[in-house]
Write a protein that holds these residues in place. Structure first.
Motif, PDB file in Angstrom:
ATOM      1  N   VAL A   7     -19.645-114.413  14.251  1.00  0.00           N
ATOM      2  CA  VAL A   7     -19.747-115.375  16.014  1.00  0.00           C
ATOM      3  C   VAL A   7     -18.458-115.670  16.757  1.00  0.00           C
ATOM      4  O   VAL A   7     -17.950-117.035  16.777  1.00  0.00           O
ATOM      5  CB  VAL A   7     -20.452-117.356  15.030  1.00  0.00           C
ATOM      6  CG1 VAL A   7     -21.227-117.495  16.339  1.00  0.00           C
ATOM      7  CG2 VAL A   7     -21.876-116.233  14.300  1.00  0.00           C
ATOM      8  N   GLY A   8     -18.955-114.905  17.470  1.00  0.00           N
ATOM      9  CA  GLY A   8     -18.188-115.721  19.408  1.00  0.00           C
ATOM     10  C   GLY A   8     -17.055-115.481  18.300  1.00  0.00           C
ATOM     11  O   GLY A   8     -15.453-115.604  18.852  1.00  0.00           O
ATOM     12  N   LEU A   9     -16.579-113.695  17.681  1.00  0.00           N
ATOM     13  CA  LEU A   9     -14.820-114.056  17.897  1.00  0.00           C
ATOM     14  C   LEU A   9     -14.005-113.491  18.893  1.00  0.00           C
ATOM     15  O   LEU A   9     -13.962-112.984  19.904  1.00  0.00           O
ATOM     16  CB  LEU A   9     -14.638-112.304  16.801  1.00  0.00           C
ATOM     17  CG  LEU A   9     -15.036-112.801  15.760  1.00  0.00           C
ATOM     18  CD1 LEU A   9     -15.482-111.077  14.626  1.00  0.00           C
ATOM     19  CD2 LEU A   9     -14.863-113.976  14.318  1.00  0.00           C
ATOM     20  N   SER A  10     -12.671-113.825  18.792  1.00  0.00           N
ATOM     21  CA  SER A  10     -12.231-113.080  20.035  1.00  0.00           C
ATOM     22  C   SER A  10     -10.450-113.202  19.342  1.00  0.00           C
ATOM     23  O   SER A  10     -10.507-113.921  18.685  1.00  0.00           O
ATOM     24  CB  SER A  10     -11.557-114.060  20.946  1.00  0.00           C
ATOM     25  OG  SER A  10     -13.100-114.428  21.779  1.00  0.00           O
ATOM     26  N   ASP A  21     -15.426-112.413  22.763  1.00  0.00           N
ATOM     27  CA  ASP A  21     -16.590-113.323  22.443  1.00  0.00           C
ATOM     28  C   ASP A  21     -17.330-112.254  21.702  1.00  0.00           C
ATOM     29  O   ASP A  21     -18.832-112.360  22.322  1.00  0.00           O
ATOM     30  CB  ASP A  21     -16.816-114.006  23.713  1.00  0.00           C
ATOM     31  CG  ASP A  21     -18.037-115.483  23.628  1.00  0.00           C
ATOM     32  OD1 ASP A  21     -18.091-114.943  22.603  1.00  0.00           O
ATOM     33  OD2 ASP A  21     -18.907-114.722  24.320  1.00  0.00           O
ATOM     34  N   SER A  23     -20.416-111.006  19.141  1.00  0.00           N
ATOM     35  CA  SER A  23     -21.095-111.691  18.421  1.00  0.00           C
ATOM     36  C   SER A  23     -21.874-110.603  17.626  1.00  0.00           C
ATOM     37  O   SER A  23     -23.018-109.687  18.425  1.00  0.00           O
ATOM     38  CB  SER A  23     -21.776-112.963  19.023  1.00  0.00           C
ATOM     39  OG  SER A  23     -21.601-113.993  19.162  1.00  0.00           O
ATOM     40  N   ARG A  57      -9.795-117.566  17.783  1.00  0.00           N
ATOM     41  CA  ARG A  57     -11.337-117.759  18.651  1.00  0.00           C
ATOM     42  C   ARG A  57     -12.571-117.011  17.096  1.00  0.00           C
ATOM     43  O   ARG A  57     -12.190-116.273  16.837  1.00  0.00           O
ATOM     44  CB  ARG A  57     -11.972-118.203  19.534  1.00  0.00           C
ATOM     45  CG  ARG A  57     -11.077-118.777  19.875  1.00  0.00           C
ATOM     46  CD  ARG A  57     -10.974-119.380  21.556  1.00  0.00           C
ATOM     47  NE  ARG A  57     -11.255-118.632  22.619  1.00  0.00           N
ATOM     48  CZ  ARG A  57     -10.374-117.655  22.776  1.00  0.00           C
ATOM     49  NH1 ARG A  57      -9.030-117.749  22.652  1.00  0.00           N
ATOM     50  NH2 ARG A  57     -11.254-116.836  23.970  1.00  0.00           N
ATOM     51  N   GLY A  58     -13.536-117.905  16.915  1.00  0.00           N
ATOM     52  CA  GLY A  58     -14.878-117.661  16.043  1.00  0.00           C
ATOM     53  C   GLY A  58     -14.654-117.935  14.531  1.00  0.00           C
ATOM     54  O   GLY A  58     -13.928-118.468  14.219  1.00  0.00           O
ATOM     55  N   ARG A  59     -15.653-117.355  14.068  1.00  0.00           N
ATOM     56  CA  ARG A  59     -16.396-117.835  12.811  1.00  0.00           C
ATOM     57  C   ARG A  59     -17.347-116.549  12.632  1.00  0.00           C
ATOM     58  O   ARG A  59     -17.442-116.121  13.136  1.00  0.00           O
ATOM     59  CB  ARG A  59     -16.744-118.694  12.862  1.00  0.00           C
ATOM     60  CG  ARG A  59     -18.313-119.204  12.799  1.00  0.00           C
ATOM     61  CD  ARG A  59     -18.654-120.533  12.791  1.00  0.00           C
ATOM     62  NE  ARG A  59     -20.089-120.238  12.971  1.00  0.00           N
ATOM     63  CZ  ARG A  59     -20.447-120.666  14.545  1.00  0.00           C
ATOM     64  NH1 ARG A  59     -20.101-120.454  15.494  1.00  0.00           N
ATOM     65  NH2 ARG A  59     -21.580-120.926  14.666  1.00  0.00           N
ATOM     66  N   ASP A  66     -20.059-121.143   7.387  1.00  0.00           N
ATOM     67  CA  ASP A  66     -18.335-120.185   6.915  1.00  0.00           C
ATOM     68  C   ASP A  66     -17.446-120.056   6.251  1.00  0.00           C
ATOM     69  O   ASP A  66     -17.294-120.548   5.767  1.00  0.00           O
ATOM     70  CB  ASP A  66     -18.538-121.657   8.593  1.00  0.00           C
ATOM     71  CG  ASP A  66     -16.867-121.199   9.281  1.00  0.00           C
ATOM     72  OD1 ASP A  66     -16.339-120.256   8.725  1.00  0.00           O
ATOM     73  OD2 ASP A  66     -16.977-122.047   9.977  1.00  0.00           O
ATOM     74  N   THR A  68     -14.783-118.495   7.217  1.00  0.00           N
ATOM     75  CA  THR A  68     -13.923-117.603   8.367  1.00  0.00           C
ATOM     76  C   THR A  68     -12.224-118.016   7.120  1.00  0.00           C
ATOM     77  O   THR A  68     -11.478-116.736   7.248  1.00  0.00           O
ATOM     78  CB  THR A  68     -13.793-118.059   9.696  1.00  0.00           C
ATOM     79  OG1 THR A  68     -14.436-118.491   9.764  1.00  0.00           O
ATOM     80  CG2 THR A  68     -12.487-117.761  10.881  1.00  0.00           C
TER      81      THR A  68
END
Lengths: 247, 330
Positions: A7-10, A21, A23, A57-59, A66, A68
Motif C-alpha cells: 500500500v503506497g510503497l515508495s 506510491d 499499491s 514509505r508505505g506498508r 500491517d 511491514t
C-alpha cells in the motif's frame, strides 16, 4: 479481500526512484503478474512484499494486518514464500536438503512426514530423480525447479515469484506455469514477475505493469495485455511471443 | 481410474528409490561411530603413559574442534577466540574446584554453561560484522579474555594461574593415571560426536547451514539468522567449556598461556584441514595437530615455524587459494 498487499510503497536508491506510491494486492486464489522493463522496480517491489526491504514509505499488509516491520524471516513464518531472480540454493547440499529448508517454519515436526512432503513436491515438479543430487551439479532449469519446490513445499499462504520460468523452455515452462495456476487455485495469493507474456496470458488472473517505479496499468490480464502500457514496453517483454500464443 | 495406475506405480517406485538412497546414507553414517569407538580403544591397548597422554590431548582437542565445527563448519562464522572459550571452561573448573572446594565433577556443568554464555556474548559481534572483520573482532575479544585471565589475579591467579586443581575421584579412586584420563576424554569425545551428528542432521542444523551458504536465503525461509548465530556460538562455547574442564582436571592446573591466540589458530587449522563441515574428519585434524605438537615439543624453533605456517595456511584458506573462489591478483 486481499491477502497480500503493498500500500503506497515508495523507495529510492541514491536519488533514483525505484518505486513511487505503488499499491498492488493479491487475494486468495489470485495470481497477479508483474510486468515491466528492466529497472522498472519489479524486484524492489518483490523485495518489499517479502520483507527483504523495508520501504521508505508505505506498508505491506498480510490478511489486512500491517506486517511491514516483520522482516523477511517474520513474513516467511507468517506463510509468505518467495523465489529469486537468480536462483539461491545451498550449493554443497542435496536437492532433498534444499527443499527440506522450505519446511523450516512448517508445523510438521516428524522427520519422516517432512521427507514425505519433500518427496511429493519433487515428484509434482518432475524432479524426484534429483533427490540425492548435490545442487551445484544441476542445470539452470533443474535449479529453478528445486527453488520452486522449496517455495511450495511449506504450503505458503502467499507466494512471490521472481521469473519462475526463466531458463525453462517449451513444455517445461508450460508445466511449471500450469502447476503455479493450480497452486493459485488452491487459495494461495501469488505475485509473479514474468517476462514471457504467453505464460502471463495463460495463468495470471490480473496483471500490474510497472515503468520507472510507477504503476502504469493494472487490471484483468486480457485487458492489460491488450492495452497501451504493455504496447509501450512490448519490445522488452516479448510481445511477439504473446501474440503468437494468443492468436 | 485404470488410467492413473501406471503413474501411481511410477511415483511409488521413485519414492522407494529415494528412500533406499537415504537408507544407504544412514547406514554409512551409522558405521562411522563404531569405527571411531574402535579407533579410540587402540591407545588403551598400548602400555605407555606418554601415548595415552598424547591421545588424551588429541581427544580434548577433538571436543574443542567439534565446537569450532559448529560455528565455522555449520554456521560459517569465522571466529578467532575459541581458545578463550576453552579457557573459560578450564578456569571455571579450576576456580570452583581449587579455590572454592567444589567437587570437580560438579564443575563440569558450570564450565559448560559459563563457556556457552561467553560464546553467546562473543556471538553478539556476529550480529554486526561478518567474514574477516568478524575474525578480527573475535581475535580482539580473545586477547581481552587473556587480559582477564592474567590480570584478575585474586581470582585467576594471574600469570601463575591455578596450580592445584584437585583430581577427579571415582568411588574413592583418584583418576590420575594417563590411561584413565584418556578414557574419560574419549567418552566425552564420543558424546560430543553423537551430539554434533544429531545437530547436523536436524532441522536446526540445516538452518545453520543455510546461514553459512546464504543469509538472505535463510531469512527468506523463516530462519531467524541472528538468533541461530547466537545459539551456534553458545553451543560452540559449550563444547569448548567441556574441553576446558577435561584439560584442567586432567593436568591439575590452569595456566593462562595455554589459552592464547596460537591455540585459536591451531583449532582453526584442525577444522580447516579436515573440511569444516565434516565431523569425523575434524577429529583426524585434531589428532594430527596433537601428534605434531608432541613430535615438535623438543624442537621449539621448528614448532614456532610450524605454527607460523599454520597461520599462513589459515589466511590462504580465507583468501580462497584452496578453493575455486581464488583468482590470481592482476
Amino acid at each position: 479481500m486481499s491477502l497480500l498487499a503493498a500500500v503506497g510503497l515508495s523507495q529510492s536508491f541514491g536519488g533514483v526512484t525505484a518505486l513511487e506510491d505503488v499499491s498492488v494486492e493479491a487475494g486468495p486464489g489470485e495470481l497477479v503478474g508483474i510486468l515491466g522493463p528492466n529497472g522498472s522496480g519489479k524486484t524492489t517491489l518483490v523485495d518489499a512484499l517479502t520483507g527483504m526491504l523495508r520501504p521508505e514509505r508505505g506498508r505491506i499488509e498480510l490478511g489486512g494486518v500491517d506486517v511491514t516491520a516483520r522482516g523477511a524471516a517474520g513474513l516467511a513464518r507468517l506463510g509468505v514464500a518467495r523465489t529469486f531472480q537468480t536462483t539461491r540454493l545451498m550449493e554443497p547440499l542435496t536437492v532433498g536438503d534444499n527443499v527440506l529448508l522450505g519446511l523450516h517454519c512448517a508445523a510438521v515436526r516428524r522427520r519422516r512426514s517432512r521427507l514425505q512432503l519433500v518427496d511429493a513436491m519433487l515428484d509434482a515438479l518432475g524432479i524426484a530423480d534429483l533427490d540425492g543430487r548435490v545442487v551445484r551439479e544441476l542445470s539452470h532449469g533443474q535449479r529453478r525447479r528445486v527453488e520452486l519446490a522449496r517455495a511450495l513445499v511449506g504450503s505458503p499462504r502467499a507466494l512471490v515469484l521472481d521469473e519462475p520460468t526463466a531458463g525453462l523452455f517449451g513444455p517445461d515452462a508450460q508445466a511449471v506455469a500450469q502447476l503455479l495456476a493450480g497452486v493459485a487455485e488452491s487459495g494461495v495469493a501469488m505475485f509473479m514477475i514474468e517476462h514471457d507474456l504467453g505464460v502471463v496470458a495463460e495463468v495470471c488472473t490480473r496483471v500490474v505493469v510497472l515503468d520507472r517505479g510507477l504503476v502504469v496499468d493494472q487490471g484483468p490480464t486480457r485487458a492489460v495485455l491488450a492495452g497501451d502500457a504493455v504496447a509501450a514496453i512490448s519490445g522488452e517483454l516479448g510481445r511477439d511471443r504473446f501474440e503468437a500464443v494468443s492468436a | 481410474m485404470e488410467g492413473s495406475r501406471p503413474l501411481e506405480v511410477a511415483q511409488q517406485l521413485r519414492w522407494f528409490a529415494a528412500a533406499r538412497l537415504r537408507r544407504h546414507a544412514r547406514l554409512r553414517r551409522h558405521a562411522r561411530l563404531p569405527t571411531l569407538v574402535v579407533l579410540l580403544v587402540l591407545p588403551l591397548l598400548i602400555p605407555s603413559a606418554h601415548v595415552a597422554s598424547v591421545a588424551r590431548t588429541a581427544a580434548t582437542y577433538g571436543v574443542l574442534a567439534l565446537g569450532y565445527a559448529v560455528v565455522l563448519g555449520l554456521c560459517g562464522q569465522f571466529t578467532m577466540a575459541h581458545a578463550a572459550l576453552f579457557g573459560v571452561g578450564a578456569y571455571a573448573a579450576g576456580i570452583l574446584a581449587a579455590n572454592l572446594g567444589v567437587d570437580p565433577w560438579l564443575t563440569l556443568p558450570v564450565a559448560i554453561v559459563l563457556a556457552a554464555i561467553a560464546g553467546a556474548v562473543l556471538g553478539l559481534s556476529a550480529l554486526r560484522v561478518a567474514g574477516d572483520l568478524l575474525a578480527i573482532v573475535t581475535l580482539a575479544a580473545g586477547q581481552l579474555a587473556q587480559l582477564v585471565f592474567v590480570g584478575w589475579t585474586p581470582v585467576t591467579g594471574g600469570n601463575a594461574g591455578i596450580p592445584d586443581v584437585p583430581a577427579l575421584r571415582l568411588g574413592g579412586h583418584l583418576l590420575i593415571e594417563e590411561h584413565e584420563l584418556y578414557l574419560l576424554a574419549a567418552l566425552v569425545l564420543v558424546l560430543a560426536v553423537v551430539c554434533l551428528d544429531r545437530l547436523k542432521g536436524s532441522g536446526f542444523g540445516l538452518a545453520l547451514q543455510s546461514i553459512r551458504e546464504d543469509e538472505v536465503l535463510a531469512a527468506a525461509n523463516g530462519v531467524a539468522v541472528g538468533g541461530h548465530k547466537l545459539i551456534a556460538f553458545a553451543l560452540s562455547g559449550a563444547f569448548a567449556g567441556a574441553a576446558g574442564w577435561l584439560e584442567a582436571t586432567a593436568i591439575g592446573a590452569v595456566s593462562p598461556t595455554t589459552y592464547d591466540v596460537v591455540l585459536s589458530v591451531l583449532v582453526a587449522v584442525m577444522v580447516l584441514l579436515a573440511g569444516a563441515g565434516r565431523v569425523y574428519a575434524v577429529l583426524a585434524g585434531a589428532a594430527f595437530v596433537a601428534v605434531l605438537q608432541d613430535l615438535l615439543s623438543s624442537l621449539p624453533l621448528v614448532e614456532t615455524g610450524a605454527i607460523g605456517a599454520a597461520i599462513v595456511a589459515v589466511i590462504m584458506w580465507r583468501s580462497g587459494v584452496f578453493t575455486r573462489r581464488w583468482r590470481p591478483a592482476l
